[in-house]
Design a protein around this motif. Structure first.
Motif, PDB file in Angstrom:
ATOM      1  N   ILE A  46       0.840  -1.203   0.000  1.00  0.00           N
ATOM      2  CA  ILE A  46       0.000   0.000   0.000  1.00  0.00           C
ATOM      3  C   ILE A  46       0.872   1.247   0.000  1.00  0.00           C
ATOM      4  O   ILE A  46       0.627   2.204  -0.750  1.00  0.00           O
ATOM      5  N   ILE A  47       1.917   1.262   0.832  1.00  0.00           N
ATOM      6  CA  ILE A  47       2.801   2.423   0.914  1.00  0.00           C
ATOM      7  C   ILE A  47       3.439   2.717  -0.441  1.00  0.00           C
ATOM      8  O   ILE A  47       3.599   3.877  -0.832  1.00  0.00           O
ATOM      9  N   THR A  48       3.784   1.665  -1.170  1.00  0.00           N
ATOM     10  CA  THR A  48       4.455   1.848  -2.463  1.00  0.00           C
ATOM     11  C   THR A  48       3.477   2.067  -3.612  1.00  0.00           C
ATOM     12  O   THR A  48       3.896   2.243  -4.757  1.00  0.00           O
ATOM     13  N   GLY A  49       2.191   2.031  -3.332  1.00  0.00           N
ATOM     14  CA  GLY A  49       1.200   2.267  -4.377  1.00  0.00           C
ATOM     15  C   GLY A  49       0.892   1.052  -5.220  1.00  0.00           C
ATOM     16  O   GLY A  49       0.236   1.165  -6.257  1.00  0.00           O
ATOM     17  N   CYS A  50       1.353  -0.133  -4.793  1.00  0.00           N
ATOM     18  CA  CYS A  50       1.077  -1.354  -5.550  1.00  0.00           C
ATOM     19  C   CYS A  50      -0.277  -1.956  -5.201  1.00  0.00           C
ATOM     20  O   CYS A  50      -0.748  -2.871  -5.882  1.00  0.00           O
ATOM     21  N   LEU A  51      -0.876  -1.478  -4.120  1.00  0.00           N
ATOM     22  CA  LEU A  51      -2.143  -2.021  -3.647  1.00  0.00           C
ATOM     23  C   LEU A  51      -2.974  -0.882  -3.091  1.00  0.00           C
ATOM     24  O   LEU A  51      -2.447   0.023  -2.437  1.00  0.00           O
ATOM     25  N   SER A  52      -4.257  -0.908  -3.368  1.00  0.00           N
ATOM     26  CA  SER A  52      -5.140   0.128  -2.832  1.00  0.00           C
ATOM     27  C   SER A  52      -5.484  -0.175  -1.377  1.00  0.00           C
ATOM     28  O   SER A  52      -5.324  -1.300  -0.905  1.00  0.00           O
ATOM     29  N   ALA A  53      -5.969   0.838  -0.681  1.00  0.00           N
ATOM     30  CA  ALA A  53      -6.390   0.679   0.701  1.00  0.00           C
ATOM     31  C   ALA A  53      -7.911   0.748   0.786  1.00  0.00           C
ATOM     32  O   ALA A  53      -8.569   1.398  -0.029  1.00  0.00           O
ATOM     33  N   THR A  54      -8.469   0.058   1.767  1.00  0.00           N
ATOM     34  CA  THR A  54      -9.901   0.177   2.022  1.00  0.00           C
ATOM     35  C   THR A  54     -10.213   1.533   2.631  1.00  0.00           C
ATOM     36  O   THR A  54     -11.231   2.151   2.327  1.00  0.00           O
ATOM     37  N   ASP A  55      -9.303   2.012   3.461  1.00  0.00           N
ATOM     38  CA  ASP A  55      -9.486   3.312   4.116  1.00  0.00           C
ATOM     39  C   ASP A  55      -8.120   3.806   4.582  1.00  0.00           C
ATOM     40  O   ASP A  55      -7.160   3.045   4.671  1.00  0.00           O
ATOM     41  N   GLY A  56      -8.023   5.097   4.872  1.00  0.00           N
ATOM     42  CA  GLY A  56      -6.805   5.668   5.412  1.00  0.00           C
ATOM     43  C   GLY A  56      -6.011   6.453   4.385  1.00  0.00           C
ATOM     44  O   GLY A  56      -6.437   6.634   3.241  1.00  0.00           O
ATOM     45  N   GLN A  57      -4.839   6.885   4.810  1.00  0.00           N
ATOM     46  CA  GLN A  57      -4.044   7.800   4.002  1.00  0.00           C
ATOM     47  C   GLN A  57      -2.561   7.484   4.162  1.00  0.00           C
ATOM     48  O   GLN A  57      -2.096   7.129   5.246  1.00  0.00           O
ATOM     49  N   VAL A  58      -1.805   7.615   3.059  1.00  0.00           N
ATOM     50  CA  VAL A  58      -0.350   7.490   3.088  1.00  0.00           C
ATOM     51  C   VAL A  58       0.228   8.721   2.395  1.00  0.00           C
ATOM     52  O   VAL A  58      -0.057   8.976   1.221  1.00  0.00           O
ATOM     53  N   ILE A  59       1.039   9.482   3.137  1.00  0.00           N
ATOM     54  CA  ILE A  59       1.652  10.695   2.610  1.00  0.00           C
ATOM     55  C   ILE A  59       3.153  10.461   2.474  1.00  0.00           C
ATOM     56  O   ILE A  59       3.831  10.150   3.457  1.00  0.00           O
ATOM     57  N   ILE A  60       3.686  10.599   1.263  1.00  0.00           N
ATOM     58  CA  ILE A  60       5.110  10.426   0.990  1.00  0.00           C
ATOM     59  C   ILE A  60       5.685  11.794   0.620  1.00  0.00           C
ATOM     60  O   ILE A  60       5.355  12.343  -0.440  1.00  0.00           O
ATOM     61  N   ASN A  61       6.504  12.363   1.491  1.00  0.00           N
ATOM     62  CA  ASN A  61       7.097  13.682   1.215  1.00  0.00           C
ATOM     63  C   ASN A  61       6.048  14.711   0.798  1.00  0.00           C
ATOM     64  O   ASN A  61       6.254  15.483  -0.141  1.00  0.00           O
ATOM     65  N   GLY A  62       4.919  14.680   1.470  1.00  0.00           N
ATOM     66  CA  GLY A  62       3.866  15.642   1.189  1.00  0.00           C
ATOM     67  C   GLY A  62       2.916  15.243   0.079  1.00  0.00           C
ATOM     68  O   GLY A  62       1.950  15.968  -0.201  1.00  0.00           O
ATOM     69  N   HIS A  63       3.146  14.099  -0.565  1.00  0.00           N
ATOM     70  CA  HIS A  63       2.301  13.644  -1.668  1.00  0.00           C
ATOM     71  C   HIS A  63       1.467  12.439  -1.228  1.00  0.00           C
ATOM     72  O   HIS A  63       2.012  11.447  -0.740  1.00  0.00           O
ATOM     73  N   ASP A  64       0.174  12.515  -1.415  1.00  0.00           N
ATOM     74  CA  ASP A  64      -0.717  11.403  -1.102  1.00  0.00           C
ATOM     75  C   ASP A  64      -0.513  10.307  -2.144  1.00  0.00           C
ATOM     76  O   ASP A  64      -0.625  10.551  -3.348  1.00  0.00           O
ATOM     77  N   ILE A  65      -0.215   9.081  -1.686  1.00  0.00           N
ATOM     78  CA  ILE A  65       0.096   7.988  -2.610  1.00  0.00           C
ATOM     79  C   ILE A  65      -1.091   7.647  -3.499  1.00  0.00           C
ATOM     80  O   ILE A  65      -0.927   7.136  -4.610  1.00  0.00           O
ATOM     81  N   PHE A  66      -2.316   7.969  -3.050  1.00  0.00           N
ATOM     82  CA  PHE A  66      -3.507   7.654  -3.836  1.00  0.00           C
ATOM     83  C   PHE A  66      -3.903   8.817  -4.755  1.00  0.00           C
ATOM     84  O   PHE A  66      -4.383   8.589  -5.864  1.00  0.00           O
ATOM     85  N   ASP A  67      -3.692  10.051  -4.307  1.00  0.00           N
ATOM     86  CA  ASP A  67      -4.082  11.220  -5.107  1.00  0.00           C
ATOM     87  C   ASP A  67      -2.973  11.693  -6.047  1.00  0.00           C
ATOM     88  O   ASP A  67      -3.246  12.242  -7.114  1.00  0.00           O
ATOM     89  N   GLU A  68      -1.711  11.519  -5.634  1.00  0.00           N
ATOM     90  CA  GLU A  68      -0.568  11.940  -6.443  1.00  0.00           C
ATOM     91  C   GLU A  68       0.427  10.779  -6.569  1.00  0.00           C
ATOM     92  O   GLU A  68       1.568  10.881  -6.130  1.00  0.00           O
ATOM     93  N   PRO A  69      -0.002   9.675  -7.150  1.00  0.00           N
ATOM     94  CA  PRO A  69       0.843   8.474  -7.144  1.00  0.00           C
ATOM     95  C   PRO A  69       2.183   8.641  -7.850  1.00  0.00           C
ATOM     96  O   PRO A  69       3.188   8.105  -7.386  1.00  0.00           O
ATOM     97  N   VAL A  70       2.218   9.374  -8.955  1.00  0.00           N
ATOM     98  CA  VAL A  70       3.473   9.513  -9.694  1.00  0.00           C
ATOM     99  C   VAL A  70       4.502  10.276  -8.867  1.00  0.00           C
ATOM    100  O   VAL A  70       5.662   9.860  -8.737  1.00  0.00           O
ATOM    101  N   LYS A  71       4.088  11.406  -8.298  1.00  0.00           N
ATOM    102  CA  LYS A  71       5.018  12.198  -7.477  1.00  0.00           C
ATOM    103  C   LYS A  71       5.459  11.423  -6.236  1.00  0.00           C
ATOM    104  O   LYS A  71       6.628  11.484  -5.833  1.00  0.00           O
ATOM    105  N   ALA A  72       4.534  10.706  -5.621  1.00  0.00           N
ATOM    106  CA  ALA A  72       4.876   9.948  -4.417  1.00  0.00           C
ATOM    107  C   ALA A  72       5.839   8.809  -4.742  1.00  0.00           C
ATOM    108  O   ALA A  72       6.831   8.583  -4.035  1.00  0.00           O
ATOM    109  N   LYS A  73       5.572   8.087  -5.843  1.00  0.00           N
ATOM    110  CA  LYS A  73       6.396   6.931  -6.181  1.00  0.00           C
ATOM    111  C   LYS A  73       7.810   7.315  -6.597  1.00  0.00           C
ATOM    112  O   LYS A  73       8.733   6.502  -6.475  1.00  0.00           O
ATOM    113  N   LYS A  74       7.989   8.543  -7.086  1.00  0.00           N
ATOM    114  CA  LYS A  74       9.331   8.978  -7.468  1.00  0.00           C
ATOM    115  C   LYS A  74      10.264   9.079  -6.254  1.00  0.00           C
ATOM    116  O   LYS A  74      11.480   9.131  -6.407  1.00  0.00           O
ATOM    117  N   CYS A  75       9.688   9.122  -5.074  1.00  0.00           N
ATOM    118  CA  CYS A  75      10.495   9.206  -3.846  1.00  0.00           C
ATOM    119  C   CYS A  75      10.908   7.831  -3.335  1.00  0.00           C
ATOM    120  O   CYS A  75      11.676   7.746  -2.372  1.00  0.00           O
TER     121      CYS A  75
END
Length: 334
Positions: A46-75
């Motif tokens: 889920i943290i790496t964006g390979c799997l969706s979550a039922t609920d909750g939020q993961v923020i990578i360097n200010g980028h939401d892995i679900f809303d901004e997956p490309v920017k988050a995954k670049k980190c």
């Protein structure tokens, strides 16, 4: 750097990750420790964006892995438990392919490949087909692709699984070196590996995070009392009566099943008071053969936290426990 908030993942009626929350800080090595099926792999996916979550939020360097997956995954650089290798490619061909897949520019790929090859010890095998390499070298290729492009965060799922002892030592050394420049998260169910490599340990059981702290602090918490085992020769009741006079002694148990006139005393105390106990025995003319102190090790702590559904800590303990955010919880997928 990473904020995980109330993360939940369900598979039908089964809750693999149960509303967990935790933070990952820059420049540290974190270990996800848990039995098989605890939720380590699900959380990492889920943290790496390979799997969706039922609920909750993961923020990578200010980028939401679900809303901004490309920017988050670049980190992130990610090594799954089974490395994503194309075995009909040479090591060099594969790393070039991964560089393009990551969106790196040609100049970045050319500059990054020699660096990761040197770091992972692949210099002698760059022109060999991956399928001809040993398991240890294939694992190195997997780590090389994870750190290609110099991501700030490196996530490794069971990085030493299936390796021989020599390969395990080499990969652990490599992970420690990576921790000098990157934030590293690794999952494992090998206790010695996590305690040797990681700055902080997150223990997961039945989809819940039941503890989060350094190995040293965890040991300190569970070692608030010590058990001192004393083998004495002669009357054990007399020895126990003499030792019970010390204020630091909380409890004494006697095992008189030994032969040869010997018995064992198990003295529970606030601290290691072997010197004081020895003085008392000598003063009372009681012969003792040996005296050893027993403390909880990481295996004891792990078993205590994971054997009863992750409820080893009371709510009051969790509130006072500086390492945990909200008695976090985790997965059950592996």
């Amino acid at each position: 750097m990473i904020e995980v908030k109330n993360l939940t993942r369900k598979y039908g009626e089964h809750t693999a990750v149960d509303s967990i929350s935790f933070n990952i800080e820059d420049g540290r090595i974190y270990g996800f420790l848990g039995p098989n099926g605890a939720g380590k792999t699900t959380t990492m996916n889920i943290i790496t964006g390979c799997l969706s979550a039922t609920d909750g939020q993961v923020i990578i360097n200010g980028h939401d892995i679900f809303d901004e997956p490309v920017k988050a995954k670049k980190c992130i650089g990610y090594l799954p438990e089974i490395p994503p290798l194309y075995t009909d490619m040479t090591v060099l061909e594969y790393l070039r392919f991964v560089g393009r897949a990551k969106g790196l520019k040609r100049a970045q790929i050319s500059a990054s490949i020699p660096d990761v090859v040197a770091k992972t010890g692949l210099s002698d095998v760059t022109n060999k087909l991956i399928k001809t390499l040993s398991k240890g070298y294939q694992q190195r290729v997997g780590i090389a692709q994870a750190i290609l492009g110099d991501p700030q965060i490196v996530i490794l799922d069971e990085p030493t699984v299936g390796l021989d002892p020599k390969q395990i030592v080499e990969i652990r050394s490599l992970i420690k070196e990576l921790g000098q420049k990157h934030t590293v998260i690794l999952s494992s169910h090998i206790l010695s590996e996590v305690s040797e490599i990681c700055d902080e340990i997150i223990i997961i059981s039945a989809g819940k995070i039941v503890a989060s702290d350094s190995a040293e602090n965890l040991m300190g918490r569970f070692n608030s009392h010590v058990i001192i085992e004393i083998t004495v020769k002669g009357d054990p009741d007399r020895a126990a009566e003499a030792l019970a006079g010390l204020d630091e002694v909380l409890e004494i148990e006697i095992d008189d099943s030994l032969t040869g006139g010997m018995s064992k005393l198990f003295v529970k105390a606030d601290s290691d008071i072997r010197a004081e106990l020895a003085d008392i025995l000598v003063q009372n003319g009681i012969a003792y053969i040996s005296m050893n102190v027993e403390r909880a090790n990481l295996e004891d702590i792990f078993l205590k936290l994971t054997d009863n559904g992750g409820e080893a800590f009371t709510a009051e303990e969790d509130a006072a426990y500086a390492g945990t955010e909200e008695n976090e919880e985790e997965e059950g997928d592996e």
